[in-house]
Write a protein that holds these residues in place. Structure first.
Motif, PDB file in Angstrom:
ATOM      1  N   SER A  26      87.653  42.136  93.595  1.00 57.74           N
ATOM      2  CA  SER A  26      87.728  42.066  95.355  1.00 57.74           C
ATOM      3  C   SER A  26      85.995  43.149  95.284  1.00 57.74           C
ATOM      4  O   SER A  26      85.964  43.492  96.613  1.00 57.74           O
ATOM      5  N   ALA A  29      82.711  43.133  96.400  1.00 55.98           N
ATOM      6  CA  ALA A  29      82.522  42.097  97.335  1.00 55.98           C
ATOM      7  C   ALA A  29      82.937  43.077  98.740  1.00 55.98           C
ATOM      8  O   ALA A  29      82.073  42.754  99.442  1.00 55.98           O
ATOM      9  N   ASP A  30      83.741  43.552  98.791  1.00 54.26           N
ATOM     10  CA  ASP A  30      84.521  44.814 100.042  1.00 54.26           C
ATOM     11  C   ASP A  30      83.220  45.905  99.922  1.00 54.26           C
ATOM     12  O   ASP A  30      83.252  46.037 100.882  1.00 54.26           O
TER      13      ASP A  30
END
Length: 138
Positions: A26, A29-30
Motif C-alpha cells: 500500500s 496508494a498511501d
C-alpha cells in the motif's frame, strides 16, 4: 488539476510494469492519498486491472510518477541507465546461470529472475495471475 510531466522516452510497458510492482503493497496508494491523488491512483489501478492500457492510463501513471519524484526525490519509473541493461527485478532474481524471463500472462509486467526447481512463480500484482517463466529475450 493534476500536475503532470510526461516522461518521454519511457515505454508505456515500462511504466505499467513499474506501477504493477507497486500494487504489491500500500505504500504508493498511501502516498497518493496523502498528496490528494487517491482517486487518481484508484482509477489507474482499476484501469490496469481491467486491462485498459491506453494514453489515459499513461497520463495517470505520469502524474503519480511526478508526485513520487516531488515528495521522495526519485520517481516511480526506473532510471534510463538502470533500464538499459536490466529490464526488471522480480522475487528470486540472482546473477549467474538459471536466469529466466518472468512474463505476465496478460503482458502487463515482466522481469527476470532465477527459476529454481519447484519454485512457485511470482504473481502479477494487478491480475493475481502467476507469471510464467521463459527464456531471456534475445
Amino acid at each position: 488539476m493534476v500536475e503532470c510531466e510526461v516522461r518521454m522516452g519511457i515505454d508505456l510497458a515500462v511504466k505499467v510494469a513499474a506501477f504493477c510492482r507497486e500494487l504489491g503493497d500500500s505504500a504508493l496508494a498511501d502516498l497518493a492519498r496523502s498528496n490528494g491523488l487517491g482517486p487518481l491512483y484508484q482509477h489507474a489501478e482499476q484501469a490496469l486491472r481491467a486491462g485498459r492500457i491506453d494514453p489515459q492510463l499513461e497520463t495517470q501513471l505520469d502524474a503519480l510518477d511526478a508526485m513520487v519524484r516531488r515528495t521522495e526525490g526519485t520517481g516511480l519509473y526506473p532510471s534510463a541507465t538502470w533500464r538499459a541493461g536490466y529490464p526488471g527485478q522480480l522475487p528470486g532474481a540472482e546473477a549467474g546461470s538459471g536466469a529466466r524471463w518472468w512474463v505476465c500472462p496478460r503482458a502487463w509486467c515482466a522481469g527476470h529472475g532465477r527459476v529454481r526447481s519447484g519454485q512457485l512463480p511470482p504473481r502479477c500484482a494487478a491480475s493475481g495471475d502467476p507469471l510464467t517463466a521463459g527464456p531471456l529475450p534475445g
